[in-house]
Design an enzyme around this catalytic site. Structure first.
Site, PDB file in Angstrom:
ATOM      1  NE  ARG A 139      -3.062  -1.994   8.253  1.00 28.88           N
ATOM      2  CZ  ARG A 139      -2.747  -2.416   7.027  1.00 28.88           C
ATOM      3  NH1 ARG A 139      -2.927  -3.683   6.692  1.00 28.88           N
ATOM      4  NH2 ARG A 139      -2.262  -1.585   6.129  1.00 28.88           N
ATOM      5  N   GLY A 164      -5.468   7.838   5.425  1.00 27.65           N
ATOM      6  CA  GLY A 164      -4.578   8.800   6.064  1.00 27.65           C
ATOM      7  C   GLY A 164      -3.327   9.044   5.232  1.00 27.65           C
ATOM      8  CG  ASP A 207       0.102   0.010   9.358  1.00 29.72           C
ATOM      9  OD1 ASP A 207      -0.270   0.868  10.192  1.00 29.72           O
ATOM     10  OD2 ASP A 207       0.500   0.295   8.216  1.00 29.72           O
ATOM     11  CE  LYS A 266      -2.988   0.690   3.563  1.00 30.39           C
ATOM     12  NZ  LYS A 266      -2.806   2.040   4.160  1.00 30.39           N
ATOM     13  CB  SER A 267       3.810   2.311   1.992  1.00 26.25           C
ATOM     14  OG  SER A 267       3.227   2.208   3.262  1.00 26.25           O
ATOM     15  NE  ARG A 309       6.096   6.653   0.842  1.00 30.84           N
ATOM     16  CZ  ARG A 309       5.214   6.417   1.832  1.00 30.84           C
ATOM     17  NH1 ARG A 309       4.139   5.667   1.607  1.00 30.84           N
ATOM     18  NH2 ARG A 309       5.396   6.930   3.031  1.00 30.84           N
ATOM     19  NE  ARG A 343      -5.520  -0.101  12.968  1.00 33.61           N
ATOM     20  CZ  ARG A 343      -4.834   0.077  11.843  1.00 33.61           C
ATOM     21  NH1 ARG A 343      -3.512   0.127  11.885  1.00 33.61           N
ATOM     22  NH2 ARG A 343      -5.457   0.181  10.693  1.00 33.61           N
TER      23      ARG A 343
HETATM   24  C1  S3P Z   1       2.359   4.796   6.238  1.00 37.45           C
HETATM   25  C2  S3P Z   1       2.871   5.140   7.467  1.00 37.45           C
HETATM   26  C3  S3P Z   1       2.292   4.690   8.741  1.00 37.45           C
HETATM   27  C4  S3P Z   1       1.325   3.524   8.551  1.00 37.45           C
HETATM   28  C5  S3P Z   1       0.401   3.746   7.378  1.00 37.45           C
HETATM   29  C6  S3P Z   1       1.201   3.903   6.093  1.00 37.45           C
HETATM   30  C7  S3P Z   1       3.011   5.309   5.024  1.00 37.45           C
HETATM   31  O1  S3P Z   1       1.581   5.760   9.337  1.00 37.45           O
HETATM   32  O2  S3P Z   1       0.569   3.313   9.729  1.00 37.45           O
HETATM   33  O3  S3P Z   1      -0.491   2.653   7.231  1.00 37.45           O
HETATM   34  O4  S3P Z   1       2.735   4.787   3.909  1.00 37.45           O
HETATM   35  O5  S3P Z   1       3.823   6.231   5.133  1.00 37.45           O
HETATM   36  P1  S3P Z   1       2.304   6.831  10.315  1.00 37.45           P
HETATM   37  O6  S3P Z   1       3.267   7.587   9.509  1.00 37.45           O
HETATM   38  O7  S3P Z   1       1.184   7.710  10.802  1.00 37.45           O
HETATM   39  O8  S3P Z   1       2.905   6.015  11.421  1.00 37.45           O
END
Ligand code: S3P
Length: 447
Positions: A400, A101, A322, A28-29, A33, A353
């Site tokens: 999750r 987020g 996560d 996902k990250s 990006r 969570r």
């Molecule tokens: C993420 C960073 C994390 C993670 C989120 C994805 C990212 O959040 O919990 O699911 O892709 O940079 P935080 O930066 O708030 O810890």
């Protein structure tokens, strides 16, 4: 405001050993990006293995609304023609971030150094999450914000061009905040610096370099020189270790299981769950470790093993942030009393969570004690969970929580029911189908 999808209650019953091979969706990250950086690059990027979950689709829609051309070909490859650094356009409508987020905070970083005004909205979960952590540094760079009370969504921001470079020490261990500042720095003259005392996932750093940004990492300091062009790239997105985590725990707790998870990202900033499960006695073998586009990737063979309680090392937190919900599920089946502290950030994820998992595991018959920064869990030494009876676990718009409790149901005397499994589609649309293919028994219930 975002229109909520109708809730989809789900029940999961035990069905014996889990066996087979699974391929998890793209990370996902890295998927978020890929779309953002390709959307800013000169030329056309090709992305294979993109996670096609709702969160990433929200990023795609927002980048399109700001001028990038993004298309999915029939063979599943995505093509992105970028606008060039500094070339984002004013979106005509509010950017709907859904549950995501990561989309919100990283895109706020991008908008901050462009001469545009953007409004960000999200669902009920995202609208409760704190945005001050990005508003604060981005304001220092010159962006202007009008947010809802408590610095939450919906919010409208106006970027500044040229923005002001800053040096910023992260007050929380957050890759999202680090990335927001670096992305704002991409179109800011001079050098923007982020200091992180605790290392967090480094996908922005690695990928921005790959796209040709002038970015350096020296110890705890990440610096980016702004106004350099990005060049289109071909990207193979590796499998998401966070999604793989559900199968690691499922195979570990269900007697007789033997599951191989293909093509999992093994970036050391993401492998904390593997380390914690191994400390508990899990049998996880990494096979065929290889390099894919600068990232380590492996196949993971996971076999059932009796687990023992541990004190979860708090320094693993950033590399498994996560994965705590599913780690708590593993702890529920271990022998002894597991204590996980030092994970306060869990309170501000898609749900709280800590509270959500205390309530969910409690409902399924596990003895749990809640702390401000974690949980203590009395393990059942391999015995199946009692199940939820007529009650349903609240997933609280948190994918999750829903998936972790679905895993718990795979070794339970009576089924585990979840009030709403629809949020699973934000990060892992194929989760239920894969559970079924491995031999688990999910059933959709009436709302
Ligand atoms: C993420 C960073 C994390 C993670 C989120 C994805 C990212 O959040 O919990 O699911 O892709 O940079 P935080 O930066 O708030 O810890």
């Amino acid at each position: 405001m975002h229109a909520p999808l109708s809730p989809r209650p789900l029940s999961i019953a035990a069905a014996g050993p889990l066996k087979g091979e699974v391929t998890v969706p793209g990370d996902k990250s890295i998927s978020h990006r890929s779309l953002m950086f390709a959307g800013l690059a000169i030329g056309t990027s090709r992305i294979r293995g993109l996670l096609e979950g709702e969160d990433v689709l929200a990023t795609a829609a927002a980048m399109r609304a700001m001028g990038a051309t993004i298309e999915r070909r029939e063979d599943g490859e995505w093509r992105v023609a970028g606008v060039g650094v500094g070339g984002l356009l004013q979106p005509n409508t509010a950017l709907d971030m859904g549950n995501s987020g990561t989309s919100t905070r990283l895109l706020m970083g991008l908008v901050a150094s462009h001469p545009i005004t953007a409004t960000f909205t999200g669902d009920a979960s995202l609208s409760k999450r704190p945005m001050a952590r990005v508003i604060e540094p981005l304001s220092r760079m010159g962006a202007d914000f009008t947010a809802s009370p408590g610095d939450r969504l919906p919010l409208t921001m106006r970027g500044l061009c040229p923005a002001v470079p800053i040096e910023y020490e992260l007050p929380v261990a957050s890759a999202q905040v680090k990335s927001a500042v670096l992305l704002a720095g991409l179109n800011t003259p001079g050098i923007t610096r982020v200091i992180e005392r605790v290392p967090t996932r480094d996908h922005s750093e690695r990928m921005l370099r790959g796209f040709g940004a002038d970015l350096n990492v020296e110890g705890e300091v990440v610096s980016i020189r702004g106004e350099a062009e990005l060049r289109a790239q071909d990207i193979d997105v590796p499998g998401d270790p966070s999604s793989a985590g559900f199968w690691m725990v499922a195979a570990s707790i269900v007697p007789g299981s033997d599951v191989t998870i293909r093509n999992v990202l093994m970036n050391p900033t993401r492998t904390g769950l593997i380390a914690a499960l191994r400390l508990m006695g899990a049998s996880i073998e990494a096979l065929g470790t290889r390099d894919v586009g600068g990232e380590a990737v492996a196949d993971l063979r996971v076999r059932h093993a009796p687990l023992s309680a541990i004190e979860v090392p708090p320094d693993l937190a950033p590399s498994m942030i996560d994965e705590y919900p599913v780690l708590f599920v593993a702890a529920a089946f271990a022998k002894g009393h597991t204590v996980a502290r030092g994970a306060h950030e869990l309170r501000v994820k898609e749900s709280d969570r800590i509270a959500a998992m205390a309530a969910a595991l409690g409902l399924a018959g596990v003895r749990v004690e809640e702390h401000e920064d974690g949980l203590s869990i009395e393990g059942r030494d391999g015995e199946p969970l009692v199940g939820t009876g007529g009650a349903r676990v609240a997933s609280l718009l948190d994918h999750r929580i829903a998936m972790a409790m679905a895993v718990a149901g795979m070794h339970a005397a009576r089924p585990v029911a979840i009030d709403d499994a629809a949020p699973i589609a934000t990060s892992y649309p194929g989760f239920i189908a894969t559970a079924q293919a491995l031999g688990a028994q999910p059933t959709w219930l009436d709302a």
